[in-house]
Scaffold this motif. Structure first.
Motif, short mmCIF file in Angstrom:
data_model
loop_
_atom_site.label_atom_id
_atom_site.label_comp_id
_atom_site.label_asym_id
_atom_site.label_seq_id
_atom_site.Cartn_x
_atom_site.Cartn_y
_atom_site.Cartn_z
N ILE A 222 0.83 -1.20 0.00
CA ILE A 222 0.00 0.00 0.00
C ILE A 222 0.87 1.25 0.00
CG2 ILE A 222 -0.19 0.08 2.52
CD1 ILE A 222 -3.05 1.08 2.16
N ILE A 223 0.37 2.29 -0.67
CA ILE A 223 1.01 3.61 -0.68
C ILE A 223 -0.06 4.64 -0.32
CG2 ILE A 223 2.17 5.36 -2.06
CD1 ILE A 223 3.31 3.16 -3.80
N LEU A 224 0.24 5.45 0.68
CA LEU A 224 -0.68 6.51 1.09
C LEU A 224 0.03 7.85 0.98
CD1 LEU A 224 -2.21 4.91 4.33
CD2 LEU A 224 -3.26 5.01 2.06
N ARG A 225 -0.63 8.81 0.35
CA ARG A 225 -0.11 10.17 0.25
C ARG A 225 -1.22 11.11 0.71
NH1 ARG A 225 3.88 7.73 -0.17
NH2 ARG A 225 5.46 7.72 -1.82
N ASN A 226 -0.94 11.85 1.76
CA ASN A 226 -1.98 12.70 2.33
C ASN A 226 -1.38 14.05 2.71
OD1 ASN A 226 -4.55 13.36 3.36
ND2 ASN A 226 -3.91 12.81 5.43
N GLU A 227 -1.94 15.13 2.18
CA GLU A 227 -1.53 16.48 2.56
C GLU A 227 -2.78 17.27 2.89
OE1 GLU A 227 1.83 18.43 0.69
OE2 GLU A 227 0.60 20.22 0.37
N ASN A 228 -2.83 17.76 4.11
CA ASN A 228 -4.04 18.40 4.60
C ASN A 228 -3.70 19.78 5.16
OD1 ASN A 228 -6.71 18.76 5.47
ND2 ASN A 228 -6.23 17.94 7.50
N ILE A 229 -4.39 20.81 4.65
CA ILE A 229 -4.21 22.17 5.17
C ILE A 229 -5.01 22.28 6.47
CG2 ILE A 229 -4.58 24.62 4.76
CD1 ILE A 229 -4.31 24.06 1.78
N LEU A 230 -4.31 22.48 7.57
CA LEU A 230 -4.96 22.57 8.87
C LEU A 230 -5.58 23.94 9.11
CD1 LEU A 230 -2.26 20.72 11.03
CD2 LEU A 230 -4.28 19.75 9.90
N SER A 231 -4.87 24.99 8.70
CA SER A 231 -5.39 26.35 8.89
C SER A 231 -4.72 27.30 7.89
CB SER A 231 -5.12 26.87 10.31
OG SER A 231 -5.88 26.16 11.25
N ASN A 232 -5.47 28.32 7.49
CA ASN A 232 -4.95 29.42 6.67
C ASN A 232 -5.11 30.72 7.44
OD1 ASN A 232 -3.96 28.43 4.16
ND2 ASN A 232 -6.06 27.97 3.52
N PHE A 233 -4.07 31.56 7.40
CA PHE A 233 -4.11 32.84 8.10
C PHE A 233 -3.74 33.95 7.12
CE2 PHE A 233 -3.09 29.52 11.12
CZ PHE A 233 -3.93 29.79 12.19
N GLU A 234 -4.67 34.86 6.89
CA GLU A 234 -4.40 36.03 6.06
C GLU A 234 -3.69 37.08 6.92
OE1 GLU A 234 -3.73 38.40 3.21
OE2 GLU A 234 -5.06 36.73 2.63
N ILE A 235 -2.51 37.51 6.48
CA ILE A 235 -1.74 38.45 7.30
C ILE A 235 -1.62 39.83 6.66
CG2 ILE A 235 -0.42 36.57 8.33
CD1 ILE A 235 1.94 37.37 6.58
N LEU A 236 -2.07 40.00 5.42
CA LEU A 236 -1.96 41.30 4.74
C LEU A 236 -3.19 42.15 5.03
CD1 LEU A 236 -0.36 43.12 2.82
CD2 LEU A 236 -1.60 42.05 0.92
N ASP A 237 -2.95 43.37 5.45
CA ASP A 237 -4.02 44.33 5.70
C ASP A 237 -3.67 45.63 4.98
OD1 ASP A 237 -6.15 45.76 6.62
OD2 ASP A 237 -5.41 46.00 8.67
N GLY A 238 -4.28 45.83 3.81
CA GLY A 238 -3.96 47.00 3.01
C GLY A 238 -2.98 46.66 1.90
N CYS A 239 -2.46 47.69 1.25
CA CYS A 239 -1.54 47.52 0.13
C CYS A 239 -0.12 47.82 0.60
CB CYS A 239 -1.93 48.47 -1.01
SG CYS A 239 -0.93 48.25 -2.50
N PRO A 240 0.79 46.83 0.57
CA PRO A 240 2.15 47.06 1.09
C PRO A 240 2.99 47.90 0.13
CG PRO A 240 1.99 44.88 0.13
CD PRO A 240 0.60 45.46 0.08
N VAL A 241 3.99 48.57 0.68
CA VAL A 241 4.96 49.32 -0.11
C VAL A 241 6.35 48.94 0.37
CG1 VAL A 241 3.40 51.26 -0.52
CG2 VAL A 241 4.85 51.25 1.51
N ARG A 242 7.34 49.31 -0.41
CA ARG A 242 8.72 49.00 -0.06
C ARG A 242 9.07 49.60 1.30
NH1 ARG A 242 14.08 50.82 -3.56
NH2 ARG A 242 15.64 49.93 -2.12
N GLY A 243 9.75 48.79 2.12
CA GLY A 243 10.10 49.21 3.47
C GLY A 243 9.03 48.94 4.50
N TYR A 244 7.88 48.45 4.03
CA TYR A 244 6.74 48.19 4.91
C TYR A 244 6.97 46.88 5.66
CZ TYR A 244 1.74 47.85 6.15
OH TYR A 244 0.55 47.77 6.81
N GLY A 245 6.55 46.81 6.92
CA GLY A 245 6.66 45.59 7.71
C GLY A 245 5.31 45.15 8.23
N ILE A 246 5.00 43.86 8.10
CA ILE A 246 3.71 43.33 8.54
C ILE A 246 3.94 42.34 9.68
CG2 ILE A 246 1.62 42.09 7.87
CD1 ILE A 246 2.24 42.76 4.99
N PRO A 247 3.52 42.67 10.90
CA PRO A 247 3.61 41.69 11.98
C PRO A 247 2.48 40.67 11.86
CG PRO A 247 2.63 43.71 12.80
CD PRO A 247 2.99 43.97 11.35
#
Length: 317
Positions: A222-247
């Motif tokens: 037997i061969i089993l291949r399983n990849e499951n996304i546990l959670s997604n987190f959106e971290i972008l708020d607004g439009c970034p520019v050069r030098g911008y930092g997103i915590p």
């Protein structure tokens, strides 16, 4: 052979009852119940497996013949329907040679220096379980008459944490640097970090961090291949520019991670990874696996000596 063993099991079940009483670890049982959410008996990977087994004859006037009895401890990869894929650990000792069970039996079992190669695991498609078994030899093979599963607790090795810097980029268009204060995180930690834009010549509309469970199993059948996304987190708020930092801050405890202690020669490989996904205004999506690691280390409070019945510590004080 399956039909024969099934008929033997039915016959033996009508003649015998076997029970195990496993001595659960006083050091790890409460931890396993609260953190690992198991009610099974518990031992750590460096502890012995001890307890008592009993064999009860249903009819004291009738004996049960056999070609041998033994107590075995096995570690197996199984499906959630209890189908055995393969065995990765086995220890046993004989308790009776060929003969007859003429009366009830009650005796201790003691597996010293058990040293299982991994901990108990409940994954997405399969599980790694440990069980103590009462086996009866009929004809030329041992039949598993009764088993009781127990939970083996294990941990990753602790090591000094250090700052981690990771990068994602597209030549002449994008250069992002991701800074983590630690290079490894516990499964119930908060993973914090910050994304810096060093070069930005494209419009970014989304940045996500996903926690992914990868599970790969392969044997001769037997061969089993399983990849499951546990959670997604959106971290972008607004439009970034050069030098911008997103915590950002990711609450790992909510992800329901499946921890497995990979070992040499294992047919199963299971790991948790973090991916960062960047999407531009044209809908193109760019992804990269981050170098951060996820671990389960022994809590500090479990490293303290266990009080004895008198309330003193085991060091004799």
């Amino acid at each position: 052979m399956y039909i024969l063993q099934k008929s033997l099991d039915t016959y033996l079940q009508s003649r015998l009852t076997v029970k195990f009483n496993i001595n659960s670890s006083p050091r790890f049982t409460e931890y396993a119940q609260k953190v690992l959410e198991t009610r099974k008996s518990v031992i750590a990977m460096d502890e012995n497996l001890t307890g008592i087994y009993s064999v009860t004859l249903h009819n004291k006037s009738k004996t049960v013949s056999h070609q041998g009895l033994r107590i075995a401890v096995v570690g197996e990869f199984r499906s959630y329907e209890n189908e055995v894929y393969s065995q990765f650990f086995s220890r046993y000792y004989d308790i009776q040679p060929q003969g007859e069970i003429t009366s009830d039996i009650e005796a201790p079992f003691d597996f010293q220096n058990l040293k299982p190669p991994t901990a108990t695991y409940y994954g997405g498609a399969l599980q790694a379980i440990y069980a103590i078994q009462f086996q009866i030899k009929k004809l030329s093979t041992f039949v598993v008459f009764e088993e009781q599963q127990f939970y083996v607790v294990g941990f990753d090795i602790k090591e000094q944490s250090h700052v981690l810097r990771d990068e994602i980029g597209i030549p002449n268009l994008l250069h992002m640097e991701i800074l983590f204060p630690h290079h490894r995180y516990e499964y119930d930690d908060e993973m914090v970090g910050k994304v810096y834009f060093i070069l930005l010549k494209m419009k970014i509309i989304s940045i996500q961090i996903s926690i992914v469970h990868q599970e790969y199993y392969e044997d001769e059948k037997i061969i089993l291949r399983n990849e499951n996304i546990l959670s997604n987190f959106e971290i972008l708020d607004g439009c970034p520019v050069r030098g911008y930092g997103i915590p950002f801050r990711v609450f790992l405890k909510s992800c329901g991670m499946k921890w497995y202690l990979n070992f040499s020669g294992s047919k199963l490989m299971s790991r948790i990874i973090a991916k960062i996904h960047v999407q531009d205004s044209t809908g193109e999506r760019y992804s990269k696996i981050l170098k951060v690691n996820f671990v389960r280390c022994e809590p500090d409070y479990l490293s303290s000596p266990v009080p004895n019945e008198a309330g003193d510590l085991d060091n004799g004080i």
